[in-house]
Design a protein around this motif. Structure first.
Motif, PDB file in Angstrom:
ATOM      1  N   PHE A 186       0.862  -1.181   0.000  1.00 58.46           N
ATOM      2  CA  PHE A 186       0.000   0.000   0.000  1.00 58.46           C
ATOM      3  C   PHE A 186       0.908   1.244   0.000  1.00 58.46           C
ATOM      4  O   PHE A 186       1.572   1.534   1.014  1.00 58.46           O
ATOM      5  CB  PHE A 186      -0.908  -0.019   1.237  1.00 58.46           C
ATOM      6  N   PRO A 187       0.996   1.942  -1.145  1.00 57.86           N
ATOM      7  CA  PRO A 187       1.944   3.079  -1.244  1.00 57.86           C
ATOM      8  C   PRO A 187       1.524   4.270  -0.359  1.00 57.86           C
ATOM      9  O   PRO A 187       0.333   4.523  -0.166  1.00 57.86           O
ATOM     10  CB  PRO A 187       1.894   3.436  -2.724  1.00 57.86           C
ATOM     11  N   LEU A 188       2.569   4.922   0.150  1.00 53.36           N
ATOM     12  CA  LEU A 188       2.410   6.149   0.955  1.00 53.36           C
ATOM     13  C   LEU A 188       3.238   7.292   0.331  1.00 53.36           C
ATOM     14  O   LEU A 188       4.254   7.038  -0.338  1.00 53.36           O
ATOM     15  CB  LEU A 188       2.884   5.912   2.400  1.00 53.36           C
ATOM     16  N   GLU A 189       2.827   8.488   0.582  1.00 52.40           N
ATOM     17  CA  GLU A 189       3.629   9.654   0.162  1.00 52.40           C
ATOM     18  C   GLU A 189       4.697   9.894   1.215  1.00 52.40           C
ATOM     19  O   GLU A 189       4.389   9.988   2.419  1.00 52.40           O
ATOM     20  CB  GLU A 189       2.754  10.897   0.019  1.00 52.40           C
ATOM     21  N   GLY A 190       5.960   9.997   0.732  1.00 48.28           N
ATOM     22  CA  GLY A 190       7.070  10.181   1.648  1.00 48.28           C
ATOM     23  C   GLY A 190       7.032  11.535   2.329  1.00 48.28           C
ATOM     24  O   GLY A 190       6.456  12.511   1.842  1.00 48.28           O
ATOM     25  N   ALA A 191       7.683  11.585   3.505  1.00 51.10           N
ATOM     26  CA  ALA A 191       7.808  12.861   4.231  1.00 51.10           C
ATOM     27  C   ALA A 191       8.787  13.780   3.506  1.00 51.10           C
ATOM     28  O   ALA A 191       9.729  13.319   2.854  1.00 51.10           O
ATOM     29  CB  ALA A 191       8.253  12.592   5.658  1.00 51.10           C
ATOM     30  N   GLN A 192       8.584  15.086   3.648  1.00 52.64           N
ATOM     31  CA  GLN A 192       9.460  16.083   3.014  1.00 52.64           C
ATOM     32  C   GLN A 192      10.126  16.907   4.093  1.00 52.64           C
ATOM     33  O   GLN A 192       9.506  17.298   5.094  1.00 52.64           O
ATOM     34  CB  GLN A 192       8.656  16.983   2.084  1.00 52.64           C
ATOM     35  N   ASP A 193      11.433  17.187   3.875  1.00 53.84           N
ATOM     36  CA  ASP A 193      12.238  17.989   4.797  1.00 53.84           C
ATOM     37  C   ASP A 193      12.794  19.173   4.008  1.00 53.84           C
ATOM     38  O   ASP A 193      13.452  18.989   2.965  1.00 53.84           O
ATOM     39  CB  ASP A 193      13.366  17.141   5.380  1.00 53.84           C
ATOM     40  N   GLY A 204      20.835  18.214   1.867  1.00 57.24           N
ATOM     41  CA  GLY A 204      22.011  17.405   2.214  1.00 57.24           C
ATOM     42  C   GLY A 204      21.684  16.353   3.247  1.00 57.24           C
ATOM     43  O   GLY A 204      20.637  15.696   3.210  1.00 57.24           O
ATOM     44  N   SER A 205      22.562  16.208   4.200  1.00 55.87           N
ATOM     45  CA  SER A 205      22.391  15.184   5.240  1.00 55.87           C
ATOM     46  C   SER A 205      21.301  15.542   6.227  1.00 55.87           C
ATOM     47  O   SER A 205      20.899  14.721   7.051  1.00 55.87           O
ATOM     48  CB  SER A 205      23.723  14.989   5.996  1.00 55.87           C
ATOM     49  N   ASN A 206      20.819  16.779   6.171  1.00 60.78           N
ATOM     50  CA  ASN A 206      19.778  17.195   7.106  1.00 60.78           C
ATOM     51  C   ASN A 206      18.382  16.778   6.639  1.00 60.78           C
ATOM     52  O   ASN A 206      17.397  17.081   7.309  1.00 60.78           O
ATOM     53  CB  ASN A 206      19.803  18.727   7.279  1.00 60.78           C
ATOM     54  N   THR A 207      18.300  16.105   5.484  1.00 58.84           N
ATOM     55  CA  THR A 207      16.985  15.690   4.995  1.00 58.84           C
ATOM     56  C   THR A 207      16.653  14.293   5.530  1.00 58.84           C
ATOM     57  O   THR A 207      17.411  13.698   6.315  1.00 58.84           O
ATOM     58  CB  THR A 207      16.959  15.727   3.456  1.00 58.84           C
ATOM     59  N   VAL A 208      15.497  13.688   5.126  1.00 59.43           N
ATOM     60  CA  VAL A 208      15.004  12.403   5.664  1.00 59.43           C
ATOM     61  C   VAL A 208      15.967  11.274   5.298  1.00 59.43           C
ATOM     62  O   VAL A 208      16.398  11.155   4.137  1.00 59.43           O
ATOM     63  CB  VAL A 208      13.602  12.107   5.115  1.00 59.43           C
ATOM     64  N   GLN A 209      16.254  10.394   6.340  1.00 62.65           N
ATOM     65  CA  GLN A 209      17.176   9.276   6.126  1.00 62.65           C
ATOM     66  C   GLN A 209      16.508   7.901   6.324  1.00 62.65           C
ATOM     67  O   GLN A 209      16.884   6.935   5.660  1.00 62.65           O
ATOM     68  CB  GLN A 209      18.380   9.407   7.074  1.00 62.65           C
ATOM     69  N   GLU A 210      15.486   7.808   7.207  1.00 67.07           N
ATOM     70  CA  GLU A 210      14.876   6.486   7.456  1.00 67.07           C
ATOM     71  C   GLU A 210      13.438   6.666   7.947  1.00 67.07           C
ATOM     72  O   GLU A 210      13.058   7.753   8.391  1.00 67.07           O
ATOM     73  CB  GLU A 210      15.683   5.693   8.484  1.00 67.07           C
ATOM     74  N   TYR A 211      12.621   5.528   7.850  1.00 69.07           N
ATOM     75  CA  TYR A 211      11.236   5.496   8.313  1.00 69.07           C
ATOM     76  C   TYR A 211      11.086   4.322   9.281  1.00 69.07           C
ATOM     77  O   TYR A 211      11.789   3.289   9.177  1.00 69.07           O
ATOM     78  CB  TYR A 211      10.275   5.299   7.145  1.00 69.07           C
ATOM     79  N   SER A 212      10.101   4.446  10.165  1.00 65.97           N
ATOM     80  CA  SER A 212       9.813   3.353  11.109  1.00 65.97           C
ATOM     81  C   SER A 212       8.348   3.426  11.516  1.00 65.97           C
ATOM     82  O   SER A 212       7.691   4.459  11.326  1.00 65.97           O
ATOM     83  CB  SER A 212      10.707   3.422  12.355  1.00 65.97           C
ATOM     84  N   LYS A 251      12.460   7.540  -5.145  1.00 64.58           N
ATOM     85  CA  LYS A 251      12.285   7.052  -3.789  1.00 64.58           C
ATOM     86  C   LYS A 251      10.850   6.560  -3.626  1.00 64.58           C
ATOM     87  O   LYS A 251       9.931   7.115  -4.214  1.00 64.58           O
ATOM     88  CB  LYS A 251      12.596   8.132  -2.767  1.00 64.58           C
ATOM     89  N   TYR A 252      10.702   5.550  -2.779  1.00 64.91           N
ATOM     90  CA  TYR A 252       9.370   5.005  -2.552  1.00 64.91           C
ATOM     91  C   TYR A 252       9.202   4.741  -1.065  1.00 64.91           C
ATOM     92  O   TYR A 252      10.153   4.580  -0.303  1.00 64.91           O
ATOM     93  CB  TYR A 252       9.156   3.706  -3.345  1.00 64.91           C
ATOM     94  N   LEU A 253       7.917   4.677  -0.634  1.00 73.32           N
ATOM     95  CA  LEU A 253       7.566   4.365   0.753  1.00 73.32           C
ATOM     96  C   LEU A 253       6.255   3.568   0.678  1.00 73.32           C
ATOM     97  O   LEU A 253       5.261   4.042   0.092  1.00 73.32           O
ATOM     98  CB  LEU A 253       7.375   5.638   1.573  1.00 73.32           C
ATOM     99  N   GLU A 254       6.243   2.370   1.281  1.00 74.63           N
ATOM    100  CA  GLU A 254       5.072   1.492   1.188  1.00 74.63           C
ATOM    101  C   GLU A 254       4.826   0.796   2.528  1.00 74.63           C
ATOM    102  O   GLU A 254       5.755   0.602   3.319  1.00 74.63           O
ATOM    103  CB  GLU A 254       5.277   0.399   0.123  1.00 74.63           C
ATOM    104  N   LEU A 255       3.503   0.512   2.754  1.00 73.45           N
ATOM    105  CA  LEU A 255       3.131  -0.376   3.847  1.00 73.45           C
ATOM    106  C   LEU A 255       2.964  -1.792   3.254  1.00 73.45           C
ATOM    107  O   LEU A 255       2.286  -1.961   2.244  1.00 73.45           O
ATOM    108  CB  LEU A 255       1.822   0.064   4.502  1.00 73.45           C
TER     109      LEU A 255
END
Length: 1762
Positions: free
Chosen positions: A1094-1101, A1105-1113, A1133-1137
């Motif tokens: 089930f696709p999700l829209e990724g978070a935006q920062d 650089g390194s200050n942007t999103v690195q992982e999900y949980s 990039k993708y993000l799914e349940l």
């Protein structure tokens, strides 16, 4: 009573409209053809067709649209065009079109209303062309599925009546009708169960039929989809879509189409699309079709606002399963932005002495477009004084390229045009208005080169005598002129303390009384200076001339009036009448006519015995002495001057009458014999004749010599002609006063009794004026005052008086100043006895050399006097024997040259003349002269011209180098700073990096300038550091850009300079990750397989650089779902349940979890979104609204996004089948853009302001859809409540202007209607007319008003009325609007012409030429146009006794009066006519005036002699006895003159006579008398011709002839016989002859001796005489002319030398014709006649008398002359 009636009439007229009839009403079917007849409007209005045309009938409506047309010929109202009831009145039950029938002349209107009747011209229309129903295959029979009913724009029976299905269907039927509440409904009813495996879908048409004839129908397609179980999610054809769109693409354009597929059938396979924007961006620019997936733009895109748009599209099927794809829209730039010009610095005003290359303005240009569209070029329009030069990147400098002059151009308007390189190119223009400020570079300039002012002596203190005026071309303080007295140069020229000048206005005052006898004139230098820094000044000479007043009484010189007894005069008793006893000599210290003395006998012992000469002062015997006379006689003589008032003095004399006095002087002689006496008499006569002839011959030779000289002067040696004299001389000459330099000395010698007049000569005529007096300077006391001499003009009456011509023939000594040709005075060394600024002395080296050579040689002797010694030492002398006549003439010409044609040394200027002015006028003749009245500083011009050439070369080089300087500029100064740094944080040492000191920053007014005007940083001038000015947010300033740079400029003034500075913002981890949605819901069927994604829209920062999103949980940990994230092969990039194990709804209906995104910052930041998992069950219930119809009210001014109401629907299902979404649909013909519904909550909001005037209510439907595709419909009615937001409107139907001024009260001027689009109290309107006495408002019909007059109008009093009508509504607060009616009043001929005089008197001389202009009459008319056009004519006289003079005519256009024929004063002396002035009005008005013509007399009639008669017959002779004495009346000539005035004054003159010496004629009486006794030698018959002459110009004359007979017998009757002459008588004759011979001989010898003495001893005559005039008392104009050695022509002199006793002295000195104009001084009749003698320059030398018998100049001034 009249006033009361007028008030009643006006009131009745104002209330008249209340009785008007109801409107005229018609009806007509809509869509009637054009020209269809509506009704007989003229007939119904009670009018005829002819009246419609005559009164200019027309139709007027409020909205200005003409739906109908009036046929004036027939009076019928017809249709003008297509009439659509639905368009005009929408769904209104009645449709009425109101308008007015308007009539003019007079104004009248009729209200007309036409009702439009509906016809069946519209078919029913369904809201949607196709309707789809998703129905589960397990739905029960009898289920109802609501439909939106069809709408028909017609009304009544023409609307929808029934529905049907085609073709017939076994599964469904249509149900329609009205419920108990009256609400209509339309539904599909399921008749029997459906089987999807048998038929997956079906379609049919739903038909709506109206009740019209014939009926109309409308159709919509109904599609039934049988749903199965949903077990597949949608899949997009691409994971990422990329599209391009131009920024000028119109709204509604398709950007691209996304597509997703679902293998399920029915509702589970129907996919809907939803659009979501990236975080932080608005999604209002795009919209997606939820069915087709077409993405369209909803508003224009702007490349400059965003180059790219990132969207997320979700595809959802009917079962709730969804998929997501990314859409990137790239915006393609077009040239839609014109260049922008931002001024960083601009200097205005600019001093006019600004050097070329000065930076006036610094500006930058930018274009928000990109590529070629953003490339900019700049140009400066048509300028020679300014130019543009590039500075750095897109910076430009506006600089000067040449010198500026405020006086020539005070302001420059510079237009800079910036153009981009787009196609077509766009341009923008910026105007720089550069004012040039003034610099004090112009000195004041006087309006005259010099001033001469006059003041009478004995003036009061502080008297105003004149004003000087100077102007300055500068402005402000630089042009403020103040005046002062300039200090004189040198101690010898101390400034006169009696003169003061006002510093503000230049008024000149004399501070103390002056005495003409001590000070005759004074010169000061007035300085005018401006208020500039430094100030500039100019000088001018002001000459103050003192006018003489009669303040000195005469002083008697002889006889002496001391206290001691005066000696007595001895008078022989034998003295005859006329014997000279003594002479009273007196002088007067005044001048001019104040010094003219007259003598009168005041008292005497025997007043009849003595007479006193009026002018000479000679005391003579009036009659012979008799024995009765007393021996001692006392006389008192009164001496009176000619002043106003006259002053006088007395002189006492005594005389002794002695008998023996004559015997002492006469020798005794024996009586001669008769022969001896006769012989002696003969010899004496011969000797007398001989000597007289010799004298006459000598005189003739001398005269011939003078004539020859005059001819030589006429041939080219005359120094001055009359027309070359300066005007100042002529003016001074005309006053009757000699120019002051021409002082004369009369030398009277003592000795023998024959001593006579010696010489008359001018003293020092060639000296400089300032050194004429004999003193050490202008301030030294003079020996005696200079007294002008004026005498009477007369011709000599006897041979002993010299005529003017003889006087001119006399020889005088000359003294001429000699200058070497071409050598300026003062060119050698400065030398002088006193050390003052003297001139070089020049002496002749060779006495026999020609004049030119003599003048060219010599030492450095001055020719103009030093002011420190005697005046006579300043000139070189020439003896008559040393120079020829031509040389003397050349020298005189050289001395007579005009002052401004010779170079003059500064030391030779006039004593009281400013050196600077004299130097400008004389010392620099080759320099350019300023215009008259303008003082010009030539030294500055010379210096400027000399220095201009090298400076201009350097200037061009400097400007060229300055213009190319920007090419060598350095790179910008760069810094970096972390975002969010505190305010005041140091960025860098900007002053040090720019090579400046902090002091320079303050001195040059350093500041920071950015293109967008925002100041992110601040400059500390004290330290030179650059610090942070406020909060810096990199994401706000630069968004997601990889680099963030803030550019700006450090700008320095005085001089202008700038440095480019760039500060880079470094990113910090100041933003947490953010999900697009705070909560995400997934509807998952409980039948889903493990591993489903089930696709999700990724978070935006917003960080980079390194200050942007690195992982999900996921939190908390969940057994059913996990988060899968990463980067695909394509880099996306993708993000799914991910479902880990099967779901069981009965075990758990739903679950929630948190999805956490963590960035890589330190410390890290996180963002969370809630994920809700709903487990779906089977969908077996449709949604149901709580109300079938929702109604609400809303104000029209409610703000956007306000909630109108909330609709609510419920579904008993669970999960996705129980989730309801709402959709909004508007009624047919209405827009749905005003409302939007929240698909989840059902809140209905407004998206734009509502307008009650556009729509009073809004009707729309809301559909509620559950997750299984089942839906329900409800109706929503929104009523808009009116607010007072519309001001009243005033619509003018008719307006009459101009209005005749004779308009009667009550006339309708304007008809207008007022309306307000608001309703209720907000739409109630009241009208008012502001402050008017002549006009008023009255209501007409409903909202119609009439503007009418209430009183009489007068154009001459008020030609125009401005009427302001104010309409106000009754809202709160009330709104008003004002309309202005400008009523011009046209003229009516109600004013007659008016003459500017009550009568006119004009004059014409008799014998005038034909048609001569004598004057003009003028009349004015208060009207205008033709009513004011005045024409003139002669009015006929009333009555036969006043016949009009035919000799007078008047011009009809301009009133000029002419005399048509010559007039004769003797026949017509005056005449009166009446001139009529009439205007061109209708009818014309006229006025009359009397013109009196007075004829002036001309001398056109010669005298007419009445006696003696002058007929052809011989005249009778007058008898005259030979014994008649002198004065015997012989006859009287009587004459008359027909002229009048002085033309008739007659004078009588003896023209010819046999013996002219025997007769005299009375000048005024015409009496002919004997001048002397008759002698035997006289002829017996005497003929006399008398000339009678009038006093006209020119005079006319006549002659009268008389004859006289000298008869002895006639005398014997009247006189006793005379005895023969005695011996004493013969002796007396001999004595007289001897005396005459001796006198003539002596006169001849003396004349010869004097002539020889003058020729031989010229230089020894005068050595120490007193100069008559001081230099400082001379007027400059006269002094300059005097320096030339030429007397003004009017002052010609005649010397009269009388014969008589041995005591005869100098008699008189008088000018000839002093009152004549200068050109007629000589004895001629006019300027063209030959003169008896020319006006030649006379020059002599100054010397004192050599003998004691010669009077000095001082003694001469004390004498009195006749």
């Amino acid at each position: 009573m009249a006033l009361a009636r007028q008030v009643l009439c006006v009131s009745a007229f104002l209330w008249l409209p209340l009785a008007r009839a109801e409107p005229i009403r018609y009806s007509v079917a809509e869509e009637a053809e054009s020209g269809s007849v509506v009704g007989e409007l003229a007939e119904d209005a009670g009018l005829t067709p002819a009246q419609l045309s005559a009164r200019r009938a027309r139709l007027v409506s409020e909205d200005g649209r003409q739906h109908f047309r009036l046929e004036r010929a027939s009076g019928r109202l017809v249709v003008a065009g297509r009439l659509d009831r639905e368009e005009l009145c929408a769904q209104s039950a009645t449709c009425m079109l109101p308008f007015e029938l308007l009539l003019s002349n007079p104004l009248q209107f009729f209200r007309v209303e036409v009702t439009l009747e509906d016809i069946n011209d519209h078919s029913p229309v369904f809201p949607e062309d196709q309707v789809t129903f998703d129905i589960l295959e397990k739905s029960d029979p009898g289920s109802h599925f609501p439909l939106e009913a069809a709408q028909d724009l017609d009304i009544g029976s023409n609307t929808v009546q029934e529905y049907s299905i085609s073709p017939e269907n076994y599964y469904f039927r249509v149900s329609y009708g009205s419920r108990i509440t009256g609400k209509k409904y339309l539904e599909l009813v399921l008749e029997k169960p459906m089987d999807r495996e048998e038929q997956a879908e079906m379609s049919f048409s739903l038909i709506a039929v109206d009740g019209g004839s014939p009926p109309r129908r409308g159709t919509t397609e109904v599609k039934i989809v049988i749903l199965d179980v949903n077990d597949n999610a949608p899949i997009f054809t691409q994971d990422e879509y990329i599209g391009q769109v131009s920024e000028n693409m119109p709204e509604g354009s398709v950007v691209l189409t996304v597509q997703a597929t679902d293998p399920d059938a029915g509702i589970n396979g129907d996919i809907s699309y939803q659009l979501s924007q990236a975080v932080g961006k608005s999604d209002s620019a795009f919209v997606i079709d939820n069915k087709t997936g077409e993405i369209k733009i909803t508003k224009p895109l702007d490349y400059e606002a965003a180059h790219m748009h990132e969207l997320s599209v979700r595809a959802r099927d009917g079962g709730g399963l969804s998929a997501i794809c990314k859409v990137l829209v790239e915006v393609v730039d077009v040239n839609d932005n014109a260049p922008e010009l931002v001024v960083s610095s601009f200097s205005s005003p600019l001093p006019e002495n600004t050097v070329p290359g000065t930076v006036v303005a610094l500006f930058t240009v930018r274009d928000r477009d990109s590529g070629a569209n953003g490339k900019i070029t700049c140009a400066l329009e048509d300028q020679l004084f300014f130019s543009l030069r590039p500075a750095y990147k897109n910076y430009y400098e506006l600089v000067t390229v040449s010198g500026l002059d405020r006086e020539e151009t005070p302001q420059y308007v510079l237009r800079v045009t910036a153009a981009d390189a787009g196609s077509p190119p766009l341009t923008s223009t910026h105007t720089f208005t550069v004012d040039i400020s003034d610099v004090n570079d112009n000195a004041p300039v006087f309006n005259q080169t010099s001033y001469t002012m006059y003041v009478c002596e004995n003036n009061v203190g502080t008297v105003f005598v004149g004003a000087v005026s100077a102007a300055d071309a500068d402005v402000g303080l630089n042009a403020k002129v103040s005046y002062s007295l300039a200090p004189e140069q040198g101690p010898e020229r101390a400034r006169c303390s009696c003169i003061s000048v006002n510093s503000e206005n230049g008024h000149v005052f004399v501070l103390r009384p002056l005495d003409y006898e001590h000070l005759r004139q004074s010169e000061v230098t007035v300085s005018a200076s401006d208020a500039g820094s430094p100030p500039l000044r100019a000088n001018v000479t002001v000459r103050l001339v003192v006018l003489d007043e009669n303040d000195n009484a005469p002083l008697v010189l002889y006889p002496a009036q001391e206290s001691s007894p005066a000696s007595s005069e001895l008078v022989p008793v034998s003295a005859e009448a006329g014997y000279l006893i003594s002479k009273v000599v007196a002088v007067d210290a005044d001048s001019g006519q104040n010094a003219w003395l007259s003598y009168h006998l005041l008292r005497a012992t025997d007043p009849g015995l003595f007479s006193v000469g009026l002018q000479s002062g000679e005391v003579r015997l009036r009659r012979p002495v008799t024995e009765r006379d007393s021996v001692k006689q006392k006389l008192l003589v009164l001496v009176r001057d000619n002043g106003q008032a006259p002053l006088s003095a007395t002189a006492a004399l005594s005389a002794l009458l002695l008998k023996d006095f004559s015997d002492v002087r006469l020798p005794h002689a024996s009586p001669p014999t008769e022969d001896q006496d006769a012989s002696l008499t003969t010899y004496l006569i011969l000797a007398l004749v001989f000597v007289s002839l010799l004298f006459l011959i000598s005189t003739a030779v001398l005269l011939a010599r003078k004539v020859c000289r005059r001819k030589e002067l006429k041939a080219g040696h005359v120094l001055y002609a009359a027309d070359t004299l300066q005007s100042g001389l002529a003016d001074a000459a005309a006053t009757g006063t000699l120019p002051r330099p021409y002082c004369y000395e009369i030398s009277l010698t003592t000795g023998s009794g024959n001593s006579e007049f010696r010489f008359l000569k001018p003293i020092l005529p060639s000296l400089p004026p300032q050194h004429c007096a004999e003193g050490q300077g202008p301030d030294e006391e003079q020996d005696f005052p200079a007294v002008p001499v004026s005498t009477e003009d007369m011709a000599p009456d006897n041979a002993g008086t010299l005529s003017a011509g003889q006087f001119n023939a006399l020889s005088f000594n000359y003294r001429v100043p000699l200058l070497a040709p071409g050598v300026p005075v003062g060119s050698g060394s400065r030398a002088g006895p006193s050390g003052s600024a003297g001139c070089e002395r020049r002496r002749l080296q060779s006495q026999r050399a020609p004049l030119g050579g003599a003048l060219g040689q010599g030492d450095a002797e001055s020719g103009c006097g030093s002011g420190g010694g005697r005046a006579r030492s300043s000139t070189a002398r020439l003896r008559p024997a040393q120079l020829s006549r031509a040389e003397v003439a050349a020298a005189a010409a050289a001395s007579a040259a005009p002052c401004n044609s010779l170079p003059v040394h500064p030391g030779c200027v006039t004593e009281r003349r400013p050196e600077s002015q004299t130097a400008r006028e004389g010392a620099r003749p080759a320099l350019r002269r300023s215009p008259p009245g303008i003082a010009h500083d030539t030294r500055r011009d010379t210096d400027t011209a000399a220095a201009s050439t090298p400076w201009r070369s350097r200037q061009v080089l400097c400007v060229s180098a300055f213009l190319w300087l920007p090419l060598a500029r350095a790179e910008p100064i760069r810094y970096s700073v972390a975002e969010e740094a505190e305010s005041g944080s140091v960025v860098g040492e900007l002053a040090e990096d720019a090579g400046l000191t902090p002091a320079q920053l303050s001195a040059r007014r350093a500041r920071l300038v950015s293109e967008d005007g925002r100041q992110h940083f601040r400059l500390e001038r004290a330290s030179g550091r650059l610090v942070v000015a406020g909060r810096l947010d990199r994401e706000e300033l630069c968004a997601q850009s990889a680099t963030c740079m803030l550019p700006f400029e450090l700008l320095l003034s005085n001089p202008l300079q700038f440095f480019r500075v760039e500060v880079t913002l470094d990113d910090i981890n100041d933003h947490s990750p953010i999900f697009p949605d705070e909560r995400v819901t997934f509807k998952v069927p409980e039948t889903s397989d493990p591993g489903s994604r089930f696709p999700l829209e990724g978070a935006q920062d917003l960080d980079i650089g390194s200050n942007t999103v690195q992982e999900y949980s996921i939190s908390p940990e969940n057994d059913y779902f996990t988060a899968s994230y990463g980067t695909g092969i394509s880099g996306k990039k993708y993000l799914e349940l991910v479902l880990e194990k099967p779901l069981d709804r009965e075990e758990q209906a739903e679950m929630s979890l948190s999805l956490i995104a963590v960035d890589g910052g330190s410390p890290p930041r996180s963002g969370t979104t809630e994920v809700k998992i709903v487990i779906l069950d089977a969908n077996d219930n449709a949604p149901k609204f709580t109300q079938e119809e929702y109604m609400t009210k809303i104000l029209e001014n409610i703000p956007e996004n306000s909630v109108v109401l909330t609709v609510t629907a419920t579904d008993p299902d669970e999960g996705v089948n129980g989730d309801i979404s709402y959709e909004l649909s508007q009624a047919v013909g209405q827009s749905d853009a005003a409302f939007v519904i929240d698909p989840i909550s059902g809140e209905i909001k407004i998206t734009k302001p509502l307008d009650f005037e556009v729509a009073e209510h809004h009707e729309f439907r809301v559909r509620a859809i559950d997750g299984g595709g089942l839906s329900a419909i409800c109706k929503v009615l929104v009523e808009v409540v009116d607010v007072n937001d519309n001001a009243p409107e005033l619509v003018v139907s008719s307006f009459s202007s101009p209005l005749p001024e004779n308009t009667v009260p009550g006339t309708v001027v304007a008809l207008f209607t007022v309306r307000d689009r608001d309703s209720g109290a907000n739409g109630k309107i009241s009208c008012a007319l502001e402050d008017q006495l002549f006009f008023s408002l009255r209501p007409a019909y409903k909202n119609y008003y009439e503007l009418v007059t209430v009183s009489a109008l007068d154009r001459e009093e008020t030609p125009q009325y401005v009427l302001r009508v104010t309409a106000a509504d009754a809202g709160s607060p009330p709104l008003t609007s004002t309309h202005t009616f400008t009523v011009d009043i046209s003229d009516v001929n109600d004013n007659a012409p008016v003459f500017n005089q009550t009568s006119y008197t004009m004059y014409v001389r008799e014998n005038n030429v034909g048609t001569v202009f004598v004057g003009a009459v003028s009349a004015a008319d208060a009207d205008v146009g033709l009513n004011a056009k005045v024409s003139y004519s002669l009015a006929p006289e009333q009555g036969p006794e006043r016949a009009r003079c035919s000799c007078i005519s008047v011009n009809s256009e301009n009133g000029h009066v002419f005399v048509l024929r010559p007039l004769d004063y003797e026949h017509l002396r005056q005449s009166e006519v009446t001139v009529s002035a009439s205007d061109a009005g209708s009818p014309p008005l006229r006025a009359n005036v009397t013109v009196r013509l007075v004829v002036l007399d001309e001398n056109d009639n010669a005298p007419l002699v009445l006696y003696p008669a002058q007929e052809s017959s011989p005249a009778s002779s007058e008898l005259v006895p030979v014994s008649a004495e002198a004065g015997y009346l012989i006859s009287k000539v009587v004459a008359v003159d027909a002229d009048s005035g002085q033309n008739a004054w007659l004078s009588y003159h003896l023209l010819r006579a046999t013996d002219p010496g025997l007769f005299s004629v009375g000048l005024q009486s015409g009496e002919v008398r004997l001048r002397r006794p008759v002698t035997e030698r006289d002829s017996v018959k005497q003929k006399i011709l008398v000339l009678v002459r009038d006093n006209g110009q020119p005079p006319l004359s006549a002659t009268a002839a008389l004859s006289a007979l000298l008869l002895k017998d006639f005398s014997d009757v009247r006189l006793p016989h005379a005895s023969p002459p005695t011996e004493d008588q013969d002796a007396s004759l001999t004595t007289y002859l001897i005396l005459a011979l001796v006198f003539v001989s002596l006169l001849f010898l003396i004349s010869t001796a004097v002539l020889l003495a003058r020729k031989v001893c010229r230089r020894k005559e005068l050595k120490a005489g007193h100069v008559l005039y001081a230099a400082d008392t001379l007027q400059s104009g006269l002094a300059d002319a005097a320096a030339t050695g030429t007397l003004p022509r009017p002052y010609c002199y005649e010397i009269s030398l009388t014969t008589g006793s041995g005591n005869s002295e100098f008699r008189f000195l008088k000018p000839i014709l002093p009152s004549l104009p200068p050109q007629h001084c000589a004895e001629g009749q006019g300027p063209d006649e030959e003169q008896d003698f020319p006006a030649v320059p006379v020059s002599t030398e100054d010397m004192a008398p050599d003998s004691a018998g010669t009077l000095s100049a001082g003694q001469f001034n004390a004498l009195s002359f006749t």
